[in-house]
Design an enzyme around this catalytic site. Structure first.
Site, PDB file in Angstrom:
ATOM      1  N   LYS A 162     -22.019   4.426   0.381  1.00  0.00           N
ATOM      2  CA  LYS A 162     -23.472   4.289   0.658  1.00  0.00           C
ATOM      3  C   LYS A 162     -23.792   2.909   1.211  1.00  0.00           C
ATOM      4  CE  LYS A 162     -24.318   6.917  -3.544  1.00  0.00           C
ATOM      5  NZ  LYS A 162     -24.725   6.664  -4.939  1.00  0.00           N
ATOM      6  N   HIS A 177       0.918  -8.346  -2.084  1.00  0.00           N
ATOM      7  CA  HIS A 177       0.995  -7.281  -3.087  1.00  0.00           C
ATOM      8  C   HIS A 177       1.748  -7.885  -4.281  1.00  0.00           C
ATOM      9  CE1 HIS A 177       1.131  -3.475  -4.953  1.00  0.00           C
ATOM     10  NE2 HIS A 177       1.646  -2.723  -3.985  1.00  0.00           N
ATOM     11  N   ARG A 197       1.916   4.933  -6.734  1.00  0.00           N
ATOM     12  CA  ARG A 197       2.591   4.128  -7.761  1.00  0.00           C
ATOM     13  C   ARG A 197       1.715   3.054  -8.381  1.00  0.00           C
ATOM     14  NH1 ARG A 197       5.920   6.451  -4.694  1.00  0.00           N
ATOM     15  NH2 ARG A 197       4.347   5.886  -3.181  1.00  0.00           N
ATOM     16  N   THR A 198       1.068   2.248  -7.549  1.00  0.00           N
ATOM     17  CA  THR A 198       0.381   1.076  -8.094  1.00  0.00           C
ATOM     18  C   THR A 198      -0.745   1.513  -9.026  1.00  0.00           C
ATOM     19  OG1 THR A 198       0.907  -0.012  -6.021  1.00  0.00           O
ATOM     20  CG2 THR A 198      -0.629  -1.144  -7.473  1.00  0.00           C
ATOM     21  N   ARG A 215      -7.328  -2.569  -5.025  1.00  0.00           N
ATOM     22  CA  ARG A 215      -6.638  -2.505  -3.716  1.00  0.00           C
ATOM     23  C   ARG A 215      -7.700  -2.323  -2.635  1.00  0.00           C
ATOM     24  NH1 ARG A 215      -1.480   1.179  -2.276  1.00  0.00           N
ATOM     25  NH2 ARG A 215      -0.542  -0.520  -3.461  1.00  0.00           N
TER      26      ARG A 215
HETATM   27  N1   CP Z   1       4.600   0.471  -3.690  1.00  0.00           N
HETATM   28  C1   CP Z   1       3.309   0.831  -3.584  1.00  0.00           C
HETATM   29  O1   CP Z   1       2.397  -0.011  -3.473  1.00  0.00           O
HETATM   30  O2   CP Z   1       3.105   2.174  -3.645  1.00  0.00           O
HETATM   31  P1   CP Z   1       1.684   2.880  -3.575  1.00  0.00           P
HETATM   32  O3   CP Z   1       1.097   2.594  -2.226  1.00  0.00           O
HETATM   33  O4   CP Z   1       1.950   4.335  -3.827  1.00  0.00           O
HETATM   34  O5   CP Z   1       0.829   2.262  -4.658  1.00  0.00           O
END
Ligand code: CP
Length: 304
Positions: free
Chosen positions: A80, A129, A51-52, A101
């Site tokens: 590397k 998050h 999603r993110t 991320r």
């Molecule tokens: N909600 C969320 O962060 O989903 P993903 O890990 O799929 O990005």
């Protein structure tokens, strides 16, 4: 605002403005199709995501911009031995904004010190998050028509669930919020969240191991997955992973206007039979995530 590392980087006023822009985008998407023409977003995902990453990419594309990036550390020069700092300085030469991320808590903050372009934390370890929290706030605003006067049940892995920590931080700013913190003993909310957020702001909360006990009082039920990737041993994960499974029978005492949320991915914690209940809003939540990220990109690139 140069970077978004923590939801605390945004004032309540700024969050409200983002929600309003996201709602305007939902109503008038045609007004936004060229807003980011000639701009590039880099998505640097050192940890898996559906999603993110894809909602950031869809958001930039719907604003008329372009996207570059990678979806795993193994497909970048990190494999590397390149440092996060050097990766960020490099990507800054190719892009206008970066969504990142990383499994290490604090990595996006470190990256932001070296970066020449704005950094958005797209999830760092079990820490924060913030864009999921913006998604959650837009969801609550759209589905409940308010961000105050709410009893919010947070259920599952409250120890490692970064979305929960960011959501508590954000919701603690609003009037008359009460949290019901539902978790196994081993996965209780960290002490620092209780002390530095809930108790500091005199927010009412109850800790319980029972999903059913307070069901009738909830305006929002926010289910979370047990975070397998943050466990030190498989045995503990297996013992705890199915501790809570929301199904139709557990919802019999719930309010008719309960809003059931989940940041997803779901494993077993919500039975698929619940998906047909009109109170299940977790796929709406996915959709809202794209619109709030569109609003955030516009803000961070200072595009009106
Ligand atoms: N909600 C969320 O962060 O989903 P993903 O890990 O799929 O990005």
């Amino acid at each position: 605002m140069k970077n978004l590392i923590d939801i605390k980087d945004l004032s309540t006023q700024e969050i409200q403005e983002l929600i309003e822009v996201a709602k305007d985008i939902m109503q008038h998407p045609q007004n936004y199709v060229e807003k980011c023409k000639h701009k590039k977003l880099a998505t640097l995902f050192f940890e898996p995501s559906t999603r993110t990453r894809l909602s950031f990419e869809a958001a930039m594309m719907e604003l008329g911009g372009n996207v570059i990036g990678f979806s795993s550390a193994s497909s970048s020069s990190t494999a590397k031995g390149e440092s996060v700092s050097d990766t960020i300085r490099t990507i800054g030469c190719y892009s206008d904004i970066i969504a990142m991320r990383h499994p290490k808590e604090g990595a996006p903050l470190v990256a932001s010190i070296k970066s020449t372009v704005p950094i958005i934390n797209a999830g760092d370890g079990g820490h924060n998050h913030p864009t999921q929290t913006l998604t959650d706030l837009l969801t609550i605003s759209c589905e409940k028509q308010r961000l105050n006067n709410l009893t919010i049940g947070l259920c599952g892995d409250l120890k490692f669930g970064r979305t929960v920590h960011s959501l508590i931080t954000a919701m603690s700013r609003y009037e008359n919020i009460k949290f019901i913190l539902i978790s196994p003993e081993e996965l209780k909310i960290p002490e620092y969240v209780k002390k530095e957020i809930l108790e500091k702001h005199q927010i009412q909360y109850i800790e319980t191991t029972s999903l059913e006990e307070h069901m009738k009082d909830l305006d929002i039920l926010y289910m979370t997955r047990v975070q397998k990737e943050r466990f030190f041993n498989e045995e503990d994960y297996v013992r705890l992973k199915d501790y809570y499974i929301l199904n139709n029978s557990k919802l019999t005492t719930a309010k008719q206007d309960l809003c059931i949320m989940h940041p997803l991915p779901r494993v077993n914690e919500i039975s698929t039979e619940v998906d047909d209940d009109p109170r299940a809003k977790y796929f709406n939540q996915v959709r809202y995530g794209k619109y709030i990220r569109m609003a955030l990109i516009l803000k961070m690139l200072e595009i009106k």
